[in-house]
Write a protein that holds these residues in place. Structure first.
Motif: not given
Length: 432
Positions: A176-195
């Motif tokens: 219910d906050t933008l920070a929480k939503i961003a955390t879920e979206k950021a789950g696609i960020i992979k080690p060493g893979v540019p975002v």
């Protein structure tokens, strides 16, 4: 098994999000991993770009696909939901997967499906990955379905991840906050893979930076990298100049023509440019190829429902905007157009927080409320009442086509009609 039988089987046996909402979700990536393992792990057999975000991820995915198609690559594209045909979800170089291939996949894997009992979305992801691997695409653009961290598509390791923006949508699932939503979206960020992040937002920038830094992923905020100026419409396409921001960027001092006409597409364009630039060593693209792709997205990829003009005089625009930030962006674009009176055909789903979305609708418009056939659709009488409480006055119709026909009957030739509110509303238009 024929195609129609295969689709009926998938719909009848598996939980489908666009029919029952969050109850269709299967927690975790286990089912997708089991499906992929049984299929020979196709997700590791092609290179990819992963695209997430609250709004703009579909448009960005199609723009990327169009650019790489124009550069001569064999491009897979996986998006969801579809508007009119299931085959829209899985394309190679703009051509939807053949109905026969869909049916054959179901026949070949029926026992597997019944053993694992995945969701509808999990099966479609596995189907797409198997198809892209077998067809040996040069790259695949993979759009996240919902969220990111636990989305079924998140079993790939892409060459670059793109997150368009963060807004309030699916808050019951993502937070219910933008920070929480961003955390879920950021789950696609992979080690060493540019975002790449298309839009810098004060509530989410620290989240993305922290997560990217924790896994050693180089991060780029695209709107800080490009200076984009909207110079209006010319020959039916939006003109955008790409300026310098101090960096030596390959597409600077270029004028691009976009066939995706919404002014909000400039936000998506920044992310697309940074993504193309970030993987230029892997998939080179010239400025001419970039321009060709962006000028012909709808023709090259078949994208529909993004500020799409159905007819002129009166002009009818359809847009799948369905949440607060999406509708705000849509009507900001509408405000840049010349018209006499505004007519809005609108229908929503029932399982979202509608008040913020309704507040984005202009009071000066004439409304035609409607209801999609989806079980998730908001009853039109409820929509009409909630809208009236905000001063949005109009007539209720049983379906979107009746509502559109009524608006066409009342509009003058220099009026503007906008059809919006839900993918499911747009999908039922007979002349889309």
């Amino acid at each position: 098994m024929q195609y129609s039988e295969a689709i009926d089987y998938l719909y009848s046996r598996l939980p489908v999000f666009h029919r029952i909402g969050a109850k269709a979700l299967k927690p975790g990536l286990g089912n997708t991993l089991r499906l992929c393992e049984a299929l020979g792990n196709p997700q590791h057999q092609f290179r990819s770009i992963h695209v997430a975000g609250t709004n703009g991820k579909g448009s960005s995915s199609h723009m990327l696909a169009a650019v790489y198609q124009s550069a001569g690559y064999r491009v897979g594209l996986y998006t969801s939901p579809h508007l009119q045909s299931f085959t829209e979800r899985i394309r190679i170089s703009g051509v939807p997967i053949a109905e026969e291939r869909v049916a054959q996949f179901v026949v070949d894997n029926q026992a597997l499906i019944e053993a694992i009992e995945p969701s509808f979305f999990e099966v479609t992801v596995a189907m797409a990955f198997a198809y892209f691997a077998r067809q040996q695409v040069d790259l695949a653009i993979i759009e996240v379905g919902l969220g990111g961290r636990l989305d079924s598509t998140n079993v790939i390791t892409p060459a670059v991840s793109l997150i368009t923006n963060i807004g309030y949508d699916h808050t019951d699932i993502l937070g219910d906050t933008l920070a929480k939503i961003a955390t879920e979206k950021a789950g696609i960020i992979k080690p060493g893979v540019p975002v790449v992040i298309s839009e810098t937002q004060p509530e989410t920038e620290p989240v993305f930076c922290q997560i990217a830094n924790s896994v050693g992923a180089d991060i780029t905020f695209a709107d800080q990298q490009w200076q984009l100026t909207d110079t209006g419409l010319l020959n039916g396409k939006r003109q955008v100049t790409v300026g310098e921001t101090g960096a030596n960027l390959p597409f600077s001092e270029t004028t691009l023509s976009l066939d995706l006409l919404g002014s909000y597409q400039l936000r998506n364009l920044a992310g697309v440019l940074s993504t193309v630039n970030r993987v230029a060593a892997t998939w080179p693209v010239t400025t001419a190829q970039l321009a060709e792709g962006l000028a012909n997205v709808t023709r090259l990829t078949g994208l529909k429902g993004r500020f799409q003009t159905l007819q002129e005089r009166p002009r009818v625009i359809v847009d799948t905007a369905h949440n607060e930030p999406g509708l705000a962006a849509l009507f900001a674009s509408v405000g840049s157009l010349a018209y006499q009176y505004l007519h809005v055909v609108v229908g929503f789903v029932a399982d979202k927080d509608r008040l913020p979305a309704l507040r984005q609708l202009p009071r000066e418009a004439r409304y035609y409320f409607c209801q999609a056939e989806s079980p998730r659709a908001l009853p039109v009488a409820v929509l009409q009442q909630e809208a009236a409480e905000l001063g949005l006055i109009g007539t209720a119709f049983s379906d979107v086509n009746s509502a559109l026909n009524a608006s066409l009957g009342e509009a003058q030739s220099d009026d503007l009609i906008v059809v919006t509110g839900s993918n499911y509303t747009i999908a039922e238009l007979t002349n889309l």
